[in-house]
Design an enzyme around this catalytic site. Structure first.
Site, mmCIF file in Angstrom:
data_model
loop_
_atom_site.group_PDB
_atom_site.id
_atom_site.type_symbol
_atom_site.label_atom_id
_atom_site.label_comp_id
_atom_site.label_asym_id
_atom_site.label_seq_id
_atom_site.Cartn_x
_atom_site.Cartn_y
_atom_site.Cartn_z
ATOM 1 N N THR A 69 25.960 -9.165 32.637
ATOM 2 C CA THR A 69 26.592 -8.942 31.351
ATOM 3 C C THR A 69 27.950 -9.653 31.330
ATOM 4 O O THR A 69 28.276 -10.401 32.260
ATOM 5 C CB THR A 69 26.652 -7.425 31.020
ATOM 6 O OG1 THR A 69 27.116 -7.286 29.677
ATOM 7 C CG2 THR A 69 27.549 -6.644 31.965
ATOM 8 N N LYS A 73 27.277 -14.237 31.651
ATOM 9 C CA LYS A 73 25.959 -14.637 31.138
ATOM 10 C C LYS A 73 25.766 -16.151 31.082
ATOM 11 O O LYS A 73 24.645 -16.636 31.135
ATOM 12 C CB LYS A 73 25.720 -14.042 29.747
ATOM 13 C CG LYS A 73 25.344 -12.567 29.774
ATOM 14 C CD LYS A 73 24.983 -12.094 28.375
ATOM 15 C CE LYS A 73 24.388 -10.711 28.406
ATOM 16 N NZ LYS A 73 23.803 -10.334 27.114
ATOM 17 N N ASP A 109 16.773 -10.380 26.385
ATOM 18 C CA ASP A 109 17.229 -9.838 25.088
ATOM 19 C C ASP A 109 16.269 -10.232 23.970
ATOM 20 O O ASP A 109 16.098 -9.491 22.995
ATOM 21 C CB ASP A 109 18.629 -10.362 24.737
ATOM 22 C CG ASP A 109 19.720 -9.625 25.489
ATOM 23 O OD1 ASP A 109 19.498 -8.472 25.885
ATOM 24 O OD2 ASP A 109 20.800 -10.219 25.691
HETATM 25 P P1 NAP Z 1 29.814 -11.738 20.089
HETATM 26 O O1 NAP Z 1 29.249 -12.839 20.897
HETATM 27 O O2 NAP Z 1 31.281 -11.441 20.164
HETATM 28 O O3 NAP Z 1 29.416 -12.044 18.552
HETATM 29 C C1 NAP Z 1 29.862 -11.238 17.490
HETATM 30 C C2 NAP Z 1 29.699 -11.994 16.184
HETATM 31 O O4 NAP Z 1 30.155 -11.131 15.136
HETATM 32 C C3 NAP Z 1 30.522 -13.279 16.086
HETATM 33 O O5 NAP Z 1 29.805 -14.211 15.317
HETATM 34 C C4 NAP Z 1 31.764 -12.801 15.308
HETATM 35 O O6 NAP Z 1 32.387 -13.833 14.581
HETATM 36 C C5 NAP Z 1 31.118 -11.835 14.348
HETATM 37 N N1 NAP Z 1 32.089 -10.902 13.805
HETATM 38 C C6 NAP Z 1 32.855 -10.003 14.499
HETATM 39 N N2 NAP Z 1 33.626 -9.318 13.626
HETATM 40 C C7 NAP Z 1 33.362 -9.806 12.397
HETATM 41 C C8 NAP Z 1 33.853 -9.524 11.083
HETATM 42 N N3 NAP Z 1 34.770 -8.570 10.878
HETATM 43 N N4 NAP Z 1 33.365 -10.226 10.028
HETATM 44 C C9 NAP Z 1 32.431 -11.181 10.225
HETATM 45 N N5 NAP Z 1 31.916 -11.503 11.443
HETATM 46 C C10 NAP Z 1 32.378 -10.827 12.496
HETATM 47 O O7 NAP Z 1 29.105 -10.344 20.419
HETATM 48 P P2 NAP Z 1 27.560 -10.133 20.808
HETATM 49 O O8 NAP Z 1 27.418 -10.114 22.282
HETATM 50 O O9 NAP Z 1 26.765 -11.090 20.012
HETATM 51 O O10 NAP Z 1 27.320 -8.633 20.317
HETATM 52 C C11 NAP Z 1 27.336 -8.326 18.943
HETATM 53 C C12 NAP Z 1 26.853 -6.896 18.704
HETATM 54 O O11 NAP Z 1 25.495 -6.768 19.125
HETATM 55 C C13 NAP Z 1 27.629 -5.820 19.448
HETATM 56 O O12 NAP Z 1 27.744 -4.705 18.617
HETATM 57 C C14 NAP Z 1 26.740 -5.497 20.635
HETATM 58 O O13 NAP Z 1 26.910 -4.173 21.113
HETATM 59 C C15 NAP Z 1 25.362 -5.663 20.001
HETATM 60 N N6 NAP Z 1 24.312 -5.973 20.983
HETATM 61 C C16 NAP Z 1 23.315 -5.070 21.146
HETATM 62 C C17 NAP Z 1 22.295 -5.331 22.044
HETATM 63 C C18 NAP Z 1 21.191 -4.324 22.212
HETATM 64 O O14 NAP Z 1 20.479 -4.391 23.218
HETATM 65 N N7 NAP Z 1 20.989 -3.455 21.272
HETATM 66 C C19 NAP Z 1 22.296 -6.523 22.787
HETATM 67 C C20 NAP Z 1 23.349 -7.435 22.585
HETATM 68 C C21 NAP Z 1 24.353 -7.139 21.674
HETATM 69 P P3 NAP Z 1 33.539 -14.754 15.239
HETATM 70 O O15 NAP Z 1 32.826 -15.613 16.257
HETATM 71 O O16 NAP Z 1 34.077 -15.495 14.086
HETATM 72 O O17 NAP Z 1 34.508 -13.805 15.877
#
Ligand code: NAP
Length: 286
Positions: A69, A73, A109
């Site tokens: 994690t 990654k 994933d």
């Molecule tokens: P990440 O790489 O940080 O990506 C987050 C994305 O959301 C980025 O595109 C970011 O934009 C955007 N974002 C954040 N705040 C925003 C806002 N206020 N308005 C518009 N866009 C916004 O994170 P991630 O690893 O992809 O994870 C994202 C979510 O998925 C988390 O909640 C995580 O817990 C969940 N998740 C769940 C699983 C599961 O197994 N269920 C697996 C993976 C992830 P910018 O790049 O412009 O900041």
């Protein structure tokens, strides 16, 4: 009965920094106990600058496999003999296993995200995906929607430069990227809407990526999928359910990506997904 750790017990684990919050040991050890397998699964805090040494150490003491994690990654790929084509397209490895003296990596994933969708009888070719966010998890979602054969995959984000980089990293003619402001025009025809942003995640749980006016544009027959698993449901899923859409939260994705990793490590197909889910629910109090 708790698993008896003996001199023959084999080791699995997860690496990250920080890692103490990880839910993986809880769900994996519950599954391993249920399966009657002589393994334990531990969390290892590994700093980025220690990654190389840690992997060499894992080989030395015969660790069988591990999850990865944040922040490793991407960095882990340089330490592996082989990275699966799927993990290459996602740009991240979350599961590593040993084959002889070599480490191999893939990304589960995608399998995790797709699992609850595969049970649905849908015309994926006619599915219009609206993916909110273009970060790491969005990459797994795009790969999964490609695998399902979704006709249109539309990703919205707030940073134009990141969106163009995102688009350029795929060879997918049916993938388009859009500014966040395009949500209003994309929502009315979207049939699979996925929240991959952290908006609405505990502890800031009272918000949604969609305003109530935007949520009013969701089709009754659409699927709303939130990758967030705490709270259950999120405001986004409540909005979508209020429109008559089907709501799927991120808990099963979390469990199924773990189940897919366990299948790789143990070679056993019948992983007790329900036990893993119960272990997580108990831990999270949901
Ligand atoms: P990440 O790489 O940080 O990506 C987050 C994305 O959301 C980025 O595109 C970011 O934009 C955007 N974002 C954040 N705040 C925003 C806002 N206020 N308005 C518009 N866009 C916004 O994170 P991630 O690893 O992809 O994870 C994202 C979510 O998925 C988390 O909640 C995580 O817990 C969940 N998740 C769940 C699983 C599961 O197994 N269920 C697996 C993976 C992830 P910018 O790049 O412009 O900041």
């Amino acid at each position: 009965m708790p698993h008896l750790i003996t001199g023959t017990t084999k080791l699995l684990g997860v690496i990250g920094d920080p890692i103490s919050h990880s839910l993986s040991p809880v769900m994996h050890n519950a599954a391993l106990a249920e399966m009657g397998l002589d393994y334990v699964y531990l969390a290892f805090p590994i700093k980025a600058e220690q990654l190389k040494r840690a992997i060499a150490g894992f080989a030395a003491f015969d660790l069988q496999g591990f999850n990865i994690t944040i922040p490793h990654k991407q960095g882990i790929m340089a330490e592996l003999a082989e990275v699966s084509p799927l993990a290459q397209s996602v740009g991240a490895v979350n599961t590593v296993w040993r084959d002889g003296n070599q480490w191999h990596g893939t990304n589960t994933d995608v399998a995790g995200f797709i699992a609850p969708l595969k049970r649905l009888d849908r015309d994926w070719q006619n599915t219009e995906v609206l993916c909110l966010g273009a970060g790491g998890a969005a990459r797994a979602v795009v790969a999964a929607c490609g695998e399902l054969g979704c006709g249109k995959i539309q990703v919205v984000g707030r940073d134009g430069t990141k969106l163009q980089t995102f688009l350029a990293s795929w060879e997918m003619p049916n993938l388009t990227v859009h500014d966040w402001g395009a949500i209003d025009s994309l929502l009315p025809t979207a049939t699979l809407i996925v929240n991959t942003t952290p908006i609405g995640m505990y502890p800031k749980a009272e918000v949604s990526p969609l305003s109530n006016e935007q949520a009013g544009l969701i089709q009754g027959g659409a699927i709303a999928y939130d990758l967030i698993y705490v709270p259950r449901p999120t405001v986004f899923l409540r909005q979508a359910a209020g429109r008559g859409a089907m709501a799927i939260d991120g808990l099963e994705m979390l469990v199924q990506q773990g189940a897919a990793a366990l299948r790789i490590w143990t070679g056993v197909e019948a992983v007790p997904v329900g036990t893993m889910m119960d272990a997580l629910r108990g831990r999270l109090g949901i």
